[in-house]
Design a protein around this motif. Structure first.
Motif, PDB file in Angstrom:
ATOM      1  N   LYS A   1      -4.588   3.719  11.029  1.00 19.47           N
ATOM      2  CA  LYS A   1      -3.385   4.446  10.663  1.00 19.47           C
ATOM      3  C   LYS A   1      -2.503   3.640   9.710  1.00 19.47           C
ATOM      4  O   LYS A   1      -1.797   4.218   8.890  1.00 19.47           O
ATOM      5  CB  LYS A   1      -2.603   4.835  11.918  1.00 19.47           C
ATOM      6  CG  LYS A   1      -3.307   5.879  12.776  1.00 19.47           C
ATOM      7  CD  LYS A   1      -2.468   6.260  13.989  1.00 19.47           C
ATOM      8  CE  LYS A   1      -3.178   7.333  14.813  1.00 19.47           C
ATOM      9  NZ  LYS A   1      -2.386   7.726  16.008  1.00 19.47           N
ATOM     10  N   ASP A   2      -2.522   2.338   9.841  1.00 16.87           N
ATOM     11  CA  ASP A   2      -1.760   1.492   8.937  1.00 16.87           C
ATOM     12  C   ASP A   2      -2.481   1.402   7.591  1.00 16.87           C
ATOM     13  O   ASP A   2      -3.667   1.049   7.535  1.00 16.87           O
ATOM     14  CB  ASP A   2      -1.605   0.095   9.523  1.00 16.87           C
ATOM     15  CG  ASP A   2      -0.829  -0.834   8.613  1.00 16.87           C
ATOM     16  OD1 ASP A   2       0.390  -0.958   8.801  1.00 16.87           O
ATOM     17  OD2 ASP A   2      -1.441  -1.421   7.708  1.00 16.87           O
ATOM     18  N   PRO A   3      -1.819   1.707   6.478  1.00 14.93           N
ATOM     19  CA  PRO A   3      -2.500   1.742   5.179  1.00 14.93           C
ATOM     20  C   PRO A   3      -2.991   0.388   4.714  1.00 14.93           C
ATOM     21  O   PRO A   3      -3.978   0.307   3.978  1.00 14.93           O
ATOM     22  CB  PRO A   3      -1.441   2.304   4.227  1.00 14.93           C
ATOM     23  CG  PRO A   3      -0.133   2.026   4.883  1.00 14.93           C
ATOM     24  CD  PRO A   3      -0.398   2.121   6.358  1.00 14.93           C
TER      25      PRO A   3
ATOM     26  N   ASN B   1      -9.482  -0.735  16.959  1.00 13.40           N
ATOM     27  CA  ASN B   1      -8.636   0.377  17.406  1.00 13.40           C
ATOM     28  C   ASN B   1      -8.562   0.463  18.930  1.00 13.40           C
ATOM     29  O   ASN B   1      -7.509   0.772  19.498  1.00 13.40           O
ATOM     30  CB  ASN B   1      -9.152   1.686  16.821  1.00 13.40           C
ATOM     31  CG  ASN B   1      -8.750   1.870  15.372  1.00 13.40           C
ATOM     32  OD1 ASN B   1      -7.672   1.436  14.953  1.00 13.40           O
ATOM     33  ND2 ASN B   1      -9.611   2.505  14.586  1.00 13.40           N
TER      34      ASN B   1
ATOM     35  N   ASN C   1      -6.105  -0.331   6.632  1.00 12.66           N
ATOM     36  CA  ASN C   1      -7.084   0.657   6.192  1.00 12.66           C
ATOM     37  C   ASN C   1      -7.689   0.270   4.846  1.00 12.66           C
ATOM     38  O   ASN C   1      -8.901   0.382   4.638  1.00 12.66           O
ATOM     39  CB  ASN C   1      -6.437   2.035   6.087  1.00 12.66           C
ATOM     40  CG  ASN C   1      -7.462   3.147   6.017  1.00 12.66           C
ATOM     41  OD1 ASN C   1      -8.253   3.322   6.944  1.00 12.66           O
ATOM     42  ND2 ASN C   1      -7.485   3.880   4.914  1.00 12.66           N
TER      43      ASN C   1
ATOM     44  N   THR D   1       0.835  -1.194   0.000  1.00 11.28           N
ATOM     45  CA  THR D   1       0.000   0.000   0.000  1.00 11.28           C
ATOM     46  C   THR D   1       0.864   1.235   0.000  1.00 11.28           C
ATOM     47  O   THR D   1       1.812   1.333  -0.732  1.00 11.28           O
ATOM     48  CB  THR D   1      -0.937  -0.010   1.223  1.00 11.28           C
ATOM     49  OG1 THR D   1      -0.165  -0.171   2.403  1.00 11.28           O
ATOM     50  CG2 THR D   1      -1.940  -1.140   1.129  1.00 11.28           C
TER      51      THR D   1
ATOM     52  N   THR E   1      -9.871   7.375   6.546  1.00  7.19           N
ATOM     53  CA  THR E   1      -8.808   6.773   7.345  1.00  7.19           C
ATOM     54  C   THR E   1      -9.431   6.061   8.543  1.00  7.19           C
ATOM     55  O   THR E   1      -9.765   6.683   9.550  1.00  7.19           O
ATOM     56  CB  THR E   1      -7.787   7.828   7.811  1.00  7.19           C
ATOM     57  OG1 THR E   1      -7.188   8.440   6.662  1.00  7.19           O
ATOM     58  CG2 THR E   1      -6.692   7.187   8.649  1.00  7.19           C
TER      59      THR E   1
ATOM     60  N   THR F   1      -6.199   8.769   1.544  1.00  8.44           N
ATOM     61  CA  THR F   1      -7.403   8.477   2.320  1.00  8.44           C
ATOM     62  C   THR F   1      -7.661   9.601   3.318  1.00  8.44           C
ATOM     63  O   THR F   1      -7.402   9.459   4.517  1.00  8.44           O
ATOM     64  CB  THR F   1      -7.270   7.140   3.071  1.00  8.44           C
ATOM     65  OG1 THR F   1      -6.082   7.177   3.884  1.00  8.44           O
ATOM     66  CG2 THR F   1      -7.164   5.988   2.098  1.00  8.44           C
ATOM     67  N   PRO F   2      -8.178  10.712   2.835  1.00  8.92           N
ATOM     68  CA  PRO F   2      -8.400  11.851   3.736  1.00  8.92           C
ATOM     69  C   PRO F   2      -9.601  11.646   4.643  1.00  8.92           C
ATOM     70  O   PRO F   2     -10.530  10.913   4.323  1.00  8.92           O
ATOM     71  CB  PRO F   2      -8.664  13.000   2.753  1.00  8.92           C
ATOM     72  CG  PRO F   2      -9.266  12.338   1.554  1.00  8.92           C
ATOM     73  CD  PRO F   2      -8.570  11.010   1.444  1.00  8.92           C
TER      74      PRO F   2
END
Length: 466
Positions: free
Chosen positions: A64-66, A97, A69, A30, A61, A56-57
């Motif tokens: 935090k990890d793409p 989370n 995500n 990613t 999101t 990913t605004p």
């Protein structure tokens, strides 16, 4: 996608390099890579390109990890076709989370959600449609858990998780009206399971799309990226597990083949024998890495009337960073010595989990080792197989109209869709989905309905006369 480890990325240079490549940063899978260089204007463009401060605004999101995500966005986006529920997914995200993002918390949370949906709701007696779509959502959530299970505390439950998701998918299919025709199409020693969806059972001859999954998708993804849209438009849709996918991988231990025409040709034979298929209007799509597989098949199977690569992929091996690719040499012994003696001992747990997942569809021994919590020792064989998927030299053989999709912030195969489009000599179109309407990232995880609109509008234009 990636896995989170609490281990610091410290130590020898190779360890630090690998941690940056496949650890928390997620660069292997990613992290918003961009295509190098510039390209001339395509023949057509979908949506105006507009970035909004990152791939990913804001609400896009979830983690935090793409890597996590991206998977979460796929589940969230699937809600548009009933293969997810916004509230369920966001509640699961909050649970993960709160527990601390990791492969363990992600797998455990989505597995439990799948289990809950396989049980009747607490209040009232569920009707057929309630049971049906609860099963579809369960298939989605089991698939979410399955993706990260090799990095969890229970990697040996991988096949069990696959079977749970498959059972949920089969239950969903049983309750469809009409239920899809199921069969096993001959392929080598291991037949291909297929699900043939029809808008009704009238036996009317209809256009038909063969939907090809990628290197780590499940059947529920094909509902989101084609079946539902096809049925809405009066088309038939064929879903199947090929080598390296679904049942053939997780149960039968059959890995990918570079000759995907040997997979698609039996499917076309099977469809051509049916009276409810318009044999002059059989289309083929390939999602994710199948943007390589489907074009390979279409280069040799000329009964395909239209092709869609989503996205266009010429060389899946380039989806791995150069620091991983450089391990492969023509010498198997040298390659594996480097892998086992220099690379594996320095891999942080997050990187090791990622590589186990990435390589399992190309090596049954790698998959079986991963299920025991071990790293595979033969890097050469699966790496050579991945490299052999290069279709650069066969794209020119494609004759049917072809649509190549691309995505803003394509993180797996940046630049490859445009390269495929440029190499095609057949009638062709290029569409780039962008952040202007939330359709950015590989396969537009937040916008599968837009994705299907582009694909099926194009298919109807090419095969149905407008």
């Amino acid at each position: 996608m990636t896995y989170v480890s609490a281990d610091p990325a410290s130590g020898p240079t190779r360890r630090a390099t690998l941690a940056g490549l496949v650890g928390g940063a997620g660069a292997v899978l990613t992290a918003g890579c961009t295509a190098p260089g510039s390209a001339p204007a395509p023949t057509r463009t979908a949506w105006a390109a507009a970035s909004a401060g990152g791939p990913t605004p804001g609400a896009m999101t979830l983690f935090k990890d793409p890597g996590f995500n991206f998977n979460g966005l796929l589940a969230l986006g699937a809600a548009g076709y009933g293969a997810g529920e916004v509230g369920e997914v966001l509640t699961a995200v909050n649970t993960v989370n709160k527990a601390g993002l990791s492969a363990q918390s992600y797998t455990e949370t989505f597995r439990k959600l799948g289990d809950q949906l396989r049980e009747p709701p607490r209040d009232g007696t569920p009707g057929t449609q309630t049971t049906r779509f609860r099963a579809l959502r369960a298939a989605q959530y089991y698939a979410q858990a399955l993706f990260f299970v090799l990095g969890s505390d229970t990697p040996g439950s991988e096949e069990q998780l696959y079977r749970a998701g498959r059972d949920a998918w089969d239950r969903f299919c049983e309750l469809c009206d009409p239920a899809p025709v199921t069969a096993h199409v001959p392929y080598g020693k291991t037949p291909l399971p297929v699900w043939f969806f029809r808008p009704d059972d009238s036996r009317e001859r209809r256009p038909t799309v063969i939907l090809t999954n990628g290197s780590d998708g499940q059947n529920v993804d094909m509902w989101t990226y084609g079946v539902a849209a096809a049925l809405q438009r009066g088309w038939n849709a064929l879903v199947y597990d090929g080598p390296g996918q679904g049942q053939l991988l997780f149960v039968d231990q059959v890995v990918f083949t570079p000759r995907w025409e040997s997979v698609v040709t039996p499917l076309v034979d099977w469809l051509s024998a049916r009276s409810d298929v318009d044999t002059g209007k059989i289309a083929l799509t390939g999602l994710s890495m199948a943007g390589d597989l489907a074009p390979r098949a279409a280069a040799f199977e000329h009964r395909i009337a239209a092709l869609v690569a989503m996205p266009g992929v010429l060389q899946p091996w380039l989806g791995f960073p150069p620091e991983i690719r450089q391990i492969l040499t023509p010498d198997k012994e040298k390659t594996n010595n480097t892998w086992n003696n220099e690379v594996v001992p320095e891999l942080p747990p997050s990187a090791a989990a990622t590589l186990k997942k990435r390589f399992e569809p190309f090596s049954a021994p790698a998959m079986l080792a991963a299920r025991k919590g071990r790293m595979f020792t033969d890097f050469y064989t699966p790496a050579t197989l991945i490299k052999s998927l290069d279709i650069t030299d066969v794209v020119g053989r494609i004759k049917m109209p072809t649509l190549v999709l691309d995505y803003e912030d394509e993180q797996f195969y940046p630049g490859q869709p445009r390269r495929m489009f440029d190499k095609l000599t057949a009638p062709k179109d290029y569409v780039k989905l962008t952040a202007a309407t939330g359709a950015q990232l590989h396969c537009s995880p937040m916008a599968p309905q837009q994705h299907c609109e582009v694909v099926f509008d194009w298919l109807q234009e090419k095969l149905s006369g407008g």
